[in-house]
Design a protein around this motif. Structure first.
Motif, PDB file in Angstrom:
ATOM      1  N   ALA A  54      27.258  34.063 -55.602  1.00  0.00           N
ATOM      2  CA  ALA A  54      28.045  32.977 -55.001  1.00  0.00           C
ATOM      3  C   ALA A  54      29.012  33.517 -53.973  1.00  0.00           C
ATOM      4  O   ALA A  54      29.239  32.918 -52.913  1.00  0.00           O
ATOM      5  N   ALA A  55      29.614  34.699 -54.273  1.00  0.00           N
ATOM      6  CA  ALA A  55      30.526  35.313 -53.304  1.00  0.00           C
ATOM      7  C   ALA A  55      29.780  35.704 -52.044  1.00  0.00           C
ATOM      8  O   ALA A  55      30.277  35.540 -50.921  1.00  0.00           O
ATOM      9  N   GLU A  56      28.549  36.221 -52.204  1.00  0.00           N
ATOM     10  CA  GLU A  56      27.744  36.556 -51.028  1.00  0.00           C
ATOM     11  C   GLU A  56      27.447  35.312 -50.197  1.00  0.00           C
ATOM     12  O   GLU A  56      27.518  35.332 -48.964  1.00  0.00           O
ATOM     13  N   ARG A  57      27.099  34.211 -50.890  1.00  0.00           N
ATOM     14  CA  ARG A  57      26.836  32.974 -50.149  1.00  0.00           C
ATOM     15  C   ARG A  57      28.089  32.489 -49.433  1.00  0.00           C
ATOM     16  O   ARG A  57      28.041  32.018 -48.297  1.00  0.00           O
ATOM     17  N   GLY A  58      29.281  32.600 -50.106  1.00  0.00           N
ATOM     18  CA  GLY A  58      30.527  32.219 -49.441  1.00  0.00           C
ATOM     19  C   GLY A  58      30.794  33.076 -48.230  1.00  0.00           C
ATOM     20  O   GLY A  58      31.268  32.598 -47.193  1.00  0.00           O
ATOM     21  N   ALA A  59      30.487  34.415 -48.350  1.00  0.00           N
ATOM     22  CA  ALA A  59      30.686  35.292 -47.205  1.00  0.00           C
ATOM     23  C   ALA A  59      29.761  34.904 -46.062  1.00  0.00           C
ATOM     24  O   ALA A  59      30.155  34.904 -44.885  1.00  0.00           O
ATOM     25  N   ALA A  60      28.497  34.544 -46.418  1.00  0.00           N
ATOM     26  CA  ALA A  60      27.560  34.118 -45.373  1.00  0.00           C
ATOM     27  C   ALA A  60      28.049  32.842 -44.693  1.00  0.00           C
ATOM     28  O   ALA A  60      27.982  32.702 -43.463  1.00  0.00           O
ATOM     29  N   GLN A  61      28.565  31.900 -45.492  1.00  0.00           N
ATOM     30  CA  GLN A  61      29.103  30.666 -44.908  1.00  0.00           C
ATOM     31  C   GLN A  61      30.306  30.960 -44.022  1.00  0.00           C
ATOM     32  O   GLN A  61      30.477  30.358 -42.958  1.00  0.00           O
ATOM     33  N   ALA A  62      31.170  31.909 -44.476  1.00  0.00           N
ATOM     34  CA  ALA A  62      32.322  32.278 -43.647  1.00  0.00           C
ATOM     35  C   ALA A  62      31.862  32.889 -42.337  1.00  0.00           C
ATOM     36  O   ALA A  62      32.431  32.626 -41.265  1.00  0.00           O
ATOM     37  N   ALA A  63      30.796  33.699 -42.403  1.00  0.00           N
ATOM     38  CA  ALA A  63      30.261  34.282 -41.173  1.00  0.00           C
ATOM     39  C   ALA A  63      29.717  33.186 -40.261  1.00  0.00           C
ATOM     40  O   ALA A  63      29.914  33.219 -39.036  1.00  0.00           O
ATOM     41  N   ASP A  64      29.037  32.198 -40.856  1.00  0.00           N
ATOM     42  CA  ASP A  64      28.521  31.087 -40.043  1.00  0.00           C
ATOM     43  C   ASP A  64      29.659  30.319 -39.391  1.00  0.00           C
ATOM     44  O   ASP A  64      29.583  29.938 -38.212  1.00  0.00           O
ATOM     45  N   ARG A  65      30.743  30.069 -40.153  1.00  0.00           N
ATOM     46  CA  ARG A  65      31.885  29.361 -39.578  1.00  0.00           C
ATOM     47  C   ARG A  65      32.517  30.168 -38.457  1.00  0.00           C
ATOM     48  O   ARG A  65      32.946  29.632 -37.432  1.00  0.00           O
ATOM     49  N   ALA A  66      32.580  31.500 -38.639  1.00  0.00           N
ATOM     50  CA  ALA A  66      33.138  32.349 -37.587  1.00  0.00           C
ATOM     51  C   ALA A  66      32.282  32.283 -36.329  1.00  0.00           C
ATOM     52  O   ALA A  66      32.798  32.206 -35.205  1.00  0.00           O
ATOM     53  N   ALA A  67      30.943  32.285 -36.512  1.00  0.00           N
ATOM     54  CA  ALA A  67      30.058  32.184 -35.349  1.00  0.00           C
ATOM     55  C   ALA A  67      30.229  30.839 -34.658  1.00  0.00           C
ATOM     56  O   ALA A  67      30.250  30.750 -33.424  1.00  0.00           O
ATOM     57  N   ALA A  68      30.357  29.754 -35.469  1.00  0.00           N
ATOM     58  CA  ALA A  68      30.564  28.429 -34.873  1.00  0.00           C
ATOM     59  C   ALA A  68      31.878  28.375 -34.117  1.00  0.00           C
ATOM     60  O   ALA A  68      31.965  27.817 -33.013  1.00  0.00           O
ATOM     61  N   ASN A  69      32.935  28.964 -34.687  1.00  0.00           N
ATOM     62  CA  ASN A  69      34.222  29.003 -33.981  1.00  0.00           C
ATOM     63  C   ASN A  69      34.114  29.803 -32.685  1.00  0.00           C
ATOM     64  O   ASN A  69      34.725  29.453 -31.672  1.00  0.00           O
ATOM     65  N   GLU A  70      33.320  30.868 -32.725  1.00  0.00           N
ATOM     66  CA  GLU A  70      33.125  31.665 -31.515  1.00  0.00           C
ATOM     67  C   GLU A  70      32.433  30.838 -30.435  1.00  0.00           C
ATOM     68  O   GLU A  70      32.813  30.871 -29.261  1.00  0.00           O
ATOM     69  N   ARG A  71      31.424  30.084 -30.835  1.00  0.00           N
ATOM     70  CA  ARG A  71      30.725  29.243 -29.858  1.00  0.00           C
ATOM     71  C   ARG A  71      31.659  28.181 -29.289  1.00  0.00           C
ATOM     72  O   ARG A  71      31.659  27.901 -28.087  1.00  0.00           O
ATOM     73  N   ARG A  72      32.461  27.559 -30.138  1.00  0.00           N
ATOM     74  CA  ARG A  72      33.407  26.551 -29.659  1.00  0.00           C
ATOM     75  C   ARG A  72      34.416  27.174 -28.706  1.00  0.00           C
ATOM     76  O   ARG A  72      34.806  26.579 -27.695  1.00  0.00           O
ATOM     77  N   LEU A  73      34.857  28.411 -29.020  1.00  0.00           N
ATOM     78  CA  LEU A  73      35.805  29.094 -28.145  1.00  0.00           C
ATOM     79  C   LEU A  73      35.173  29.384 -26.792  1.00  0.00           C
ATOM     80  O   LEU A  73      35.810  29.227 -25.742  1.00  0.00           O
ATOM     81  N   GLN A  74      33.900  29.771 -26.801  1.00  0.00           N
ATOM     82  CA  GLN A  74      33.209  30.010 -25.537  1.00  0.00           C
ATOM     83  C   GLN A  74      33.078  28.724 -24.728  1.00  0.00           C
ATOM     84  O   GLN A  74      33.231  28.734 -23.503  1.00  0.00           O
ATOM     85  N   GLU A  75      32.784  27.620 -25.404  1.00  0.00           N
ATOM     86  CA  GLU A  75      32.700  26.339 -24.692  1.00  0.00           C
ATOM     87  C   GLU A  75      34.036  25.961 -24.082  1.00  0.00           C
ATOM     88  O   GLU A  75      34.105  25.456 -22.958  1.00  0.00           O
ATOM     89  N   LEU A  76      35.131  26.211 -24.835  1.00  0.00           N
ATOM     90  CA  LEU A  76      36.459  25.918 -24.286  1.00  0.00           C
ATOM     91  C   LEU A  76      36.764  26.802 -23.086  1.00  0.00           C
ATOM     92  O   LEU A  76      37.384  26.357 -22.108  1.00  0.00           O
ATOM     93  N   GLU A  77      36.351  28.059 -23.156  1.00  0.00           N
ATOM     94  CA  GLU A  77      36.589  28.949 -22.023  1.00  0.00           C
ATOM     95  C   GLU A  77      35.768  28.551 -20.814  1.00  0.00           C
ATOM     96  O   GLU A  77      36.171  28.766 -19.673  1.00  0.00           O
ATOM     97  N   ALA A  78      34.580  27.945 -21.064  1.00  0.00           N
ATOM     98  CA  ALA A  78      33.721  27.544 -19.946  1.00  0.00           C
ATOM     99  C   ALA A  78      34.248  26.318 -19.218  1.00  0.00           C
ATOM    100  O   ALA A  78      33.803  26.009 -18.113  1.00  0.00           O
ATOM    101  N   ARG A  79      35.165  25.576 -19.801  1.00  0.00           N
ATOM    102  CA  ARG A  79      35.720  24.407 -19.130  1.00  0.00           C
ATOM    103  C   ARG A  79      36.587  24.821 -17.948  1.00  0.00           C
ATOM    104  O   ARG A  79      37.176  25.902 -17.947  1.00  0.00           O
ATOM    105  N   PRO A  80      36.685  23.950 -16.918  1.00  0.00           N
ATOM    106  CA  PRO A  80      37.511  24.305 -15.751  1.00  0.00           C
ATOM    107  C   PRO A  80      38.993  24.344 -16.117  1.00  0.00           C
ATOM    108  O   PRO A  80      39.462  23.590 -16.966  1.00  0.00           O
ATOM    109  N   VAL A  81      39.708  25.219 -15.418  1.00  0.00           N
ATOM    110  CA  VAL A  81      41.142  25.391 -15.656  1.00  0.00           C
ATOM    111  C   VAL A  81      41.907  24.398 -14.793  1.00  0.00           C
ATOM    112  O   VAL A  81      41.596  24.207 -13.618  1.00  0.00           O
TER     113      VAL A  81
END
Length: 420
Positions: A130-157
């Motif tokens: 279960a801890a491994e699955r939680g770690a995998a989910q945390a990694a997925d959330r981190a990747a999703a946050n990274e993608r959202r951050l990239q989308e925010l950076e891609a927006r015009p200033v």
């Protein structure tokens, strides 16, 4: 970390018993705690690399508050991931302690029953998975946050120079405040007008109700007056109608009487025509109820007429002359020779002075008067003259006199029917 004392070297070096149920330790697997620690380190390195690579603006006016807030949210999410990693590290340490205890238990002599320990190990394995699955989910959330951050950076200033100055914003805010005040004032006036209109409507409704009540009373009074007038007119009309009905009934009675009289007169005319023509009166008598006996006697027998009386008068007169014997006295005694001769001479020669017989037979004079009256149409006068004849002559004229009297009686009955 174990509740039991550590085994002695002799015991540790002793070979396991032949009948021990514990299986020999298998090959060691990859430690999940180490995997989670490695993943957390990689995430932290990526975050530091992104912070170092991303250019930062030194001007305070160029900072986008929205973007900065999103970055802070992302960092807060990463901090949460770091906390999860710390929790996982704590669990890994607990697992290491449990592994040490398991090793200690493995080094112990064979216990009588290790099935509870196997159940605990199974539970620990499940918790580790279960801890491994939680770690995998945390990694997925981190990747999703990274993608959202990239989308925010891609927006015009946003360029702050293109934004409106603060004075314009303040002026716009002032106008908005003034508009709000005007709207509030208009709303207050509208409420006042609505209240005044509601009051006027209530007053108008009250006046309308009063007028309606007054109109209803007037209508009831007028209706009562109209009903009274209508009843009076109906009573007058009923009285007039009763009078007219009574007059109509009287008129109907008069009409019925006139019709009856007309029918009677028609029957009388038919009887008169039949009587004048000398025909039987049976058909005409059928129209009259209770016909007089003077007419009923001629129902099947032809009645006498003036013409028939005139025609039969000479024959009856001759019979009367023959019955009047000049040689006979009124008392039945025989006259003398002179009287007999004078009587015969008077029968041969008659001297008259008008209707008066100066010389001759007196019966002849009455018969002559009766003839003249009959020719004049006066049957009654003719009968009066015949009544003056001597008895023998009157007896000879009796059949003719009966016919004449029957005709007079029939005429009198017709006059009564016509008058009746």
């Amino acid at each position: 970390m174990s509740d039991t004392p550590d085994p002695t070297p002799a015991q540790a070096a002793a070979p396991p018993a032949r009948n021990s149920p514990v299986a020999p330790p298998g090959p060691r697997r990859l430690d999940p705690a180490a995997v989670m620690i490695g993943v957390g380190g990689v995430v932290l390195l990526l975050a530091l690399w992104w912070l170092l690579v991303t250019p930062r603006s030194t001007a305070d006016g160029g900072v986008d508050p929205v973007r900065f807030a999103r970055v802070e949210e992302r960092l807060a999410a990463l901090e949460g991931v770091r906390g999860d990693i710390g929790a996982l590290n704590g669990r890994v340490q607990q697992l290491m302690a449990l592994e040490g205890r398991m090793k200690t238990l493995e080094d112990r002599p064979a216990p009588p029953d290790i099935r509870p320990l196997e159940a605990q190990v199974t539970n620990l394995s499940e918790r580790a998975a279960a801890a491994e699955r939680g770690a995998a989910q945390a990694a997925d959330r981190a990747a999703a946050n990274e993608r959202r951050l990239q989308e925010l950076e891609a927006r015009p200033v946003i360029d702050p120079a293109k934004l409106a100055p603060r004075e314009a914003v303040d002026a716009l805010s002032g106008r908005a405040d003034r508009l709000a005040e005007r709207i509030e004032a208009q709303a207050a006036r509208a409420e006042t007008q609505e209240a005044e209109q509601a009051r006027r409507l209530q007053e108008a409704a009250r006046q309308a109700e009063q007028r309606e009540a007054a109109a209803g009373q007037q209508a009831q009074q007028r209706l009562a007056a109209l009903e009274q007038g209508v009843q009076q007119r109906l009573a007058a009309l009923d009285a007039q109608l009763g009078q007219r009905i009574a007059a109509l009934e009287q008129a109907q009675q008069r009409l019925a009487a006139i019709e009856g009289r007309t029918a009677r007169l028609a029957a009388v005319d038919a009887l008169r025509a039949s009587l004048v023509a000398g025909q039987p009166l049976g058909e005409a008598l059928g129209r009259i109820d209770q016909a007089p006996p003077a007419l009923a006697r001629f129902a099947a027998v032809p009645p006498p007429t003036e013409a028939s009386l005139r025609l039969s008068f000479e024959e009856a007169a001759q019979a009367a002359r023959a019955a009047s014997d000049a040689a006979m006295q009124p008392d039945g005694s025989r006259a003398g020779v002179v009287d007999s001769a004078l009587s015969r001479l008077g029968g041969l020669v008659t001297i008259r002075r008008g209707d008066q017989v100066v010389w001759g037979d007196a019966a002849e004079a009455e018969i002559e008067r009766a003839r003249r009256a009959l020719e004049a149409g006066d049957v009654e006068m003719s009968l009066l003259h015949l009544e003056k004849l001597p008895p023998p002559a009157r007896a000879a004229m009796q059949p003719w006199a009966d016919q004449a009297r029957a005709l007079l009686a029939a005429r009198a009955a017709l006059r009564q029917l016509a008058a009746g």
